[in-house]
Design a protein around this motif. Structure first.
Motif, PDB file in Angstrom:
ATOM      1  N   ALA A 250       0.664  -6.374  59.964  1.00 43.62           N
ATOM      2  CA  ALA A 250       0.244  -5.957  61.304  1.00 43.62           C
ATOM      3  C   ALA A 250       1.056  -6.660  62.384  1.00 43.62           C
ATOM      4  O   ALA A 250       1.503  -6.034  63.363  1.00 43.62           O
ATOM      5  N   ALA A 251       1.286  -7.968  62.212  1.00 46.42           N
ATOM      6  CA  ALA A 251       2.058  -8.726  63.208  1.00 46.42           C
ATOM      7  C   ALA A 251       3.495  -8.221  63.276  1.00 46.42           C
ATOM      8  O   ALA A 251       4.062  -8.059  64.359  1.00 46.42           O
TER       9      ALA A 251
ATOM     10  N   LEU B  65       0.437 -15.706  64.911  1.00 43.67           N
ATOM     11  CA  LEU B  65       1.283 -15.037  63.930  1.00 43.67           C
ATOM     12  C   LEU B  65       2.270 -14.078  64.612  1.00 43.67           C
ATOM     13  O   LEU B  65       3.442 -14.008  64.232  1.00 43.67           O
ATOM     14  N   ILE B  66       1.807 -13.388  65.636  1.00 44.75           N
ATOM     15  CA  ILE B  66       2.696 -12.495  66.390  1.00 44.75           C
ATOM     16  C   ILE B  66       3.796 -13.307  67.065  1.00 44.75           C
ATOM     17  O   ILE B  66       4.966 -12.908  67.089  1.00 44.75           O
TER      18      ILE B  66
ATOM     19  N   ALA C 196      -6.438 -16.199  55.497  1.00 43.97           N
ATOM     20  CA  ALA C 196      -5.574 -15.194  56.132  1.00 43.97           C
ATOM     21  C   ALA C 196      -5.207 -14.138  55.104  1.00 43.97           C
ATOM     22  O   ALA C 196      -5.103 -14.410  53.911  1.00 43.97           O
TER      23      ALA C 196
ATOM     24  N   ARG D 193     -12.709 -15.938  58.220  1.00 41.97           N
ATOM     25  CA  ARG D 193     -11.509 -15.156  58.427  1.00 41.97           C
ATOM     26  C   ARG D 193     -10.873 -15.521  59.768  1.00 41.97           C
ATOM     27  O   ARG D 193     -11.569 -15.805  60.736  1.00 41.97           O
TER      28      ARG D 193
ATOM     29  N   MET E 231      -8.692 -13.678  66.560  1.00 38.60           N
ATOM     30  CA  MET E 231      -7.622 -13.161  67.407  1.00 38.60           C
ATOM     31  C   MET E 231      -6.583 -14.226  67.724  1.00 38.60           C
ATOM     32  O   MET E 231      -5.386 -13.944  67.816  1.00 38.60           O
TER      33      MET E 231
ATOM     34  N   MET F  72      -2.288  -9.212  57.647  1.00 34.22           N
ATOM     35  CA  MET F  72      -2.042  -9.735  58.984  1.00 34.22           C
ATOM     36  C   MET F  72      -0.549  -9.835  59.261  1.00 34.22           C
ATOM     37  O   MET F  72      -0.096  -9.589  60.384  1.00 34.22           O
TER      38      MET F  72
ATOM     39  N   SER G 186      -5.527 -16.640  65.831  1.00 30.05           N
ATOM     40  CA  SER G 186      -4.611 -16.743  64.692  1.00 30.05           C
ATOM     41  C   SER G 186      -3.635 -15.575  64.676  1.00 30.05           C
ATOM     42  O   SER G 186      -2.448 -15.735  64.363  1.00 30.05           O
ATOM     43  N   MET G 187      -4.133 -14.398  65.025  1.00 28.27           N
ATOM     44  CA  MET G 187      -3.270 -13.226  65.050  1.00 28.27           C
ATOM     45  C   MET G 187      -2.196 -13.374  66.126  1.00 28.27           C
ATOM     46  O   MET G 187      -1.028 -13.030  65.905  1.00 28.27           O
TER      47      MET G 187
END
Length: 255
Positions: free
Chosen positions: A112-113, A18-19, A105, A9, A12, A109, A14-15
């Motif tokens: 959330a982003a 994405l943000i 992913a 998975r 952080m 996500m 990757s998150m």
């Protein structure tokens, strides 16, 4: 012997990527960036001089008690009800959410982003409004800043819950914007966005005070005045969060 490769998975990093991508999308959407920041400021600039500097309670003026709460509610509502749903509807329409569902992913996500970026945009809008009001019109801070911060956070959650319902039912980005605009202006009109609720028939004014926009304005006004925030106002916002999240979860489709 066959080798089994386990999918990991995203973490952080990757998150954060994405943000960053979501932030670029919001910045490139000129109308979606300018309207939530510019429209409340326009209301502030046109209403501040008419509000007057007469102290009403605890050294706070009409600007502090009526104009600023309205402006802050507008910032959160435009972003939560209009902007965010249009992005999510676009991602579903273009198949991005469906494609993410078959990768390590998760489509969650993206949600959330987008929520985080929307919160950042709301924070910028609120800060900008407060800075302009303070520097240009000598606005005062809330007597109870803790209550004001709590009400703003609850208002954001309520407006985003409504926005998630819009995102859940709107099949296209344009329909999401249209539905969001209808919801925004309906809640705003009943909540006092066009000259206060005093000009509305009493039943409509009462309904408007119980809906999330009106409840947010009244609760923020109480926090600025240093008086107790009514439980009914907090209950209205809390119910909106619970109902909005539940309905959106039941209706939302990834494709």
């Amino acid at each position: 012997m066959s080798t089994v490769i386990e999918a990991h998975r995203p973490g952080m990093r990757s998150m954060l990527i994405l943000i960053g991508a979501e932030t670029k999308m919001v910045v490139r959407d000129t109308a979606g960036l300018v309207v939530p920041l510019g429209l409340p400021l326009l209301i502030l600039l046109t209403s501040a001089s008419a509000a007057g500097r007469t102290e009403i309670v605890n050294g706070r003026t009409a600007l502090d008690l009526f104009v600023l709460p309205l402006v802050l509610a507008m910032v959160t509502a435009t972003i939560g009800i209009i902007n965010m749903p249009s992005f999510l509807a676009y991602y579903r329409r273009s198949g991005i959410l469906r494609r993410l569902a078959v990768t390590p992913a998760s489509p969650v996500m993206v949600l959330a982003a987008q929520a985080i970026v929307s919160l950042m945009q709301a924070a910028v809008g609120i800060t900008l409004a407060l800075v302009v009001a303070t520097l240009a019109f000598d606005a005062n801070p809330p007597v109870n800043p803790g209550a004001a911060i709590g009400v703003v956070a609850l208002t954001m959650a309520a407006m985003y819950s409504i926005g998630m319902i819009v995102a859940a039912v709107a099949p296209t980005p344009n329909s999401a914007v249209a539905a969001g605009l209808v919801a925004f202006f309906a809640l705003g009109a009943l909540g006092g966005m066009f000259g206060g609720r005093g000009g509305l028939p009493e039943p409509l004014a009462e309904i408007g005070s119980r809906l999330p926009f009106g409840a947010a304005v009244d609760a923020l006004s109480a926090a600025w005045a240093g008086t107790a925030v009514e439980g009914g106002q907090l209950l209205s916002l809390g119910i909106t969060v619970a109902v909005g999240a539940t309905v959106a979860a039941l209706l939302f489709r990834w494709e």
